[in-house]
Scaffold this active site. Structure first.
Site, mmCIF file in Angstrom:
data_model
loop_
_atom_site.group_PDB
_atom_site.id
_atom_site.type_symbol
_atom_site.label_atom_id
_atom_site.label_comp_id
_atom_site.label_asym_id
_atom_site.label_seq_id
_atom_site.Cartn_x
_atom_site.Cartn_y
_atom_site.Cartn_z
ATOM 1 N N HIS A 101 0.864 -1.191 0.000
ATOM 2 C CA HIS A 101 0.000 0.000 0.000
ATOM 3 C C HIS A 101 0.906 1.249 0.000
ATOM 4 C CE1 HIS A 101 -3.490 2.333 0.274
ATOM 5 N NE2 HIS A 101 -3.980 1.967 1.449
ATOM 6 N N GLN A 120 -0.455 4.861 0.989
ATOM 7 C CA GLN A 120 -0.685 5.030 2.421
ATOM 8 C C GLN A 120 0.633 5.291 3.147
ATOM 9 O OE1 GLN A 120 -3.770 4.817 4.271
ATOM 10 N NE2 GLN A 120 -2.387 5.774 5.732
ATOM 11 N N ASP A 175 -2.686 -2.292 12.082
ATOM 12 C CA ASP A 175 -3.657 -2.384 10.986
ATOM 13 C C ASP A 175 -4.629 -3.505 11.346
ATOM 14 O OD1 ASP A 175 -4.928 -2.096 8.518
ATOM 15 O OD2 ASP A 175 -3.421 -3.230 7.401
ATOM 16 N N ARG A 234 -3.110 11.612 2.998
ATOM 17 C CA ARG A 234 -3.294 10.819 1.781
ATOM 18 C C ARG A 234 -3.510 11.749 0.586
ATOM 19 N NH1 ARG A 234 -5.143 5.569 1.991
ATOM 20 N NH2 ARG A 234 -4.750 5.686 -0.246
HETATM 21 N N1 NVA Z 1 -4.632 -4.204 5.327
HETATM 22 C C1 NVA Z 1 -5.866 -3.524 5.015
HETATM 23 C C2 NVA Z 1 -5.604 -2.078 4.689
HETATM 24 C C3 NVA Z 1 -6.833 -1.287 4.386
HETATM 25 C C4 NVA Z 1 -6.534 0.116 3.978
HETATM 26 C C5 NVA Z 1 -6.550 -4.216 3.852
HETATM 27 O O1 NVA Z 1 -5.857 -4.605 2.906
HETATM 28 O O2 NVA Z 1 -7.769 -4.387 3.901
HETATM 29 N N1 CP Z 2 -6.443 3.522 4.338
HETATM 30 C C1 CP Z 2 -7.126 3.277 3.219
HETATM 31 O O1 CP Z 2 -6.577 2.937 2.168
HETATM 32 O O2 CP Z 2 -8.463 3.509 3.317
HETATM 33 P P1 CP Z 2 -9.591 3.096 2.264
HETATM 34 O O3 CP Z 2 -9.649 1.603 2.242
HETATM 35 O O4 CP Z 2 -10.844 3.731 2.811
HETATM 36 O O5 CP Z 2 -9.228 3.651 0.919
#
Ligand code: NVA
Ligand code: CP
Length: 302
Positions: free
Chosen positions: A129, A132, A220, A288
């Site tokens: 990610h 983020q 997380d 973000r």
């Molecule tokens: N680890 C989480 C992050 C969400 C922004 C997911 O992949 O659902």
């Molecule tokens: N943190 C993040 O990526 O949030 P969303 O899943 O809401 O985009």
């Protein structure tokens, strides 16, 4: 820099350049200074998973830069009915100036970049990610002034967030300590990268150990998008991997807490710690917008 596919691809200099531009764009937005660097440009945003922050911050960010964002749900695209990513990439490259994609497999994002001819931005995969983590680094620097001598501690699942945090924090010079259950460690590719940083990286299954002297604590969700069926099993495996008062007592007294959101209170973080650090967590969410605008300008302005 042609794409943003994963933190592993970025040099330290590129990360710092993005963060500096993000700070500048944040200042300009707050002071009403227009910055239409992407006037007339279009960004396609493909979502194969849910999103609040990523969708709204990219869409608003593109508008603020003078461009036009298109929200493309995979439910409505032919890609959702099996059209190959190679063909989607070649078609969309003829209409758009950039693509942001949120999907499951990292390979799909890498394939879009390989077969298309426009910049691709990874808006989250199961592997990483990067958007983020650029916002997280921006927030850490904003609150702490610099990265020098800082220790980042991540508690929980060795998932997409852990992977990008390990790489991003090590690249900017922080030390990193990760506490995961043994069956949920980050993948070998990330651990091999981290091991090259020697004593600056620690992997343990003991949260109290990882949190010792930390300047930044991050966690997380225990079950990421796509893992809903394993939620119960994961809840058991991650019991004890929580940011709470006891854990915070191991960290520096001025330690900050970040969470990419959405958060599950009383699972990976207590309500009390979350609310005590809400100013940091919601600044992180705001960042973000600024960090992604910087990425789009770097990749798409010319
Ligand atoms: N680890 C989480 C992050 C969400 C922004 C997911 O992949 O659902
Ligand atoms: N943190 C993040 O990526 O949030 P969303 O899943 O809401 O985009």
């Amino acid at each position: 820099m042609k794409h943003l596919l994963k933190m592993l691809d970025l040099s330290t200099e590129e990360i710092i350049e993005i963060l500096n531009l993000a700070d500048q764009l944040k200042y300009e937005l707050k002071h009403g200074i227009p910055h239409p660097h992407l006037k007339g440009k279009t960004l396609g945003m493909i979502f194969q998973k849910a999103s609040t922050r990523t969708r709204v911050s990219f869409e608003t960010g593109m508008y603020q830069l003078g461009g036009y964002p298109l929200f493309l749900s995979s439910n409505d695209l032919q890609i959702g009915r099996g059209e190959p990513v190679q063909d989607t990439a070649r078609v969309l490259s003829r209409y758009l100036d950039g693509i942001m994609i949120r999907t499951f497999e990292q390979k799909e994002v890498e394939d879009l970049a390989e077969f298309g001819s426009i910049p691709i931005i990874n808006g989250l995969t199961d592997f990483c990610h990067p958007c983020q983590v650029l916002a997280d680094l921006m927030t850490i620097r904003e609150f702490k002034g610099s990265f020098d001598g800082l220790k980042m501690c991540f508690i929980g699942d060795g998932n997409n967030m852990a992977n990008s945090l390990i790489v991003g924090c090590l690249k900017v010079g922080m030390s990193v300590s990760i506490a995961c259950p043994n069956d949920y460690q980050p993948p070998k590719e990330i651990l091999d990268f981290a091991k090259a940083y020697g004593g600056k990286f620690e992997l343990t299954d003991t949260p109290m150990q990882a949190a010792k002297g930390a300047d930044v604590l991050i966690t997380d969700v225990w079950a990421s998008m796509g893992q809903e069926g394993e939620a119960e099993k994961r809840r058991k495996a991650f019991t004890g991997y929580q940011i709470n008062d006891e854990l915070m007592a191991q960290a520096k007294s001025d330690a900050m807490v970040l969470h990419c959101l959405p958060a599950h209170r009383e699972e990976e973080i207590t309500e009390k710690v979350f609310e005590a650090h809400a100013n940091e967590i919601f600044e992180e969410a705001e960042n973000r917008l600024h960090a992604q605008k910087a990425v789009m300008v770097k990749l798409m302005a010319n």
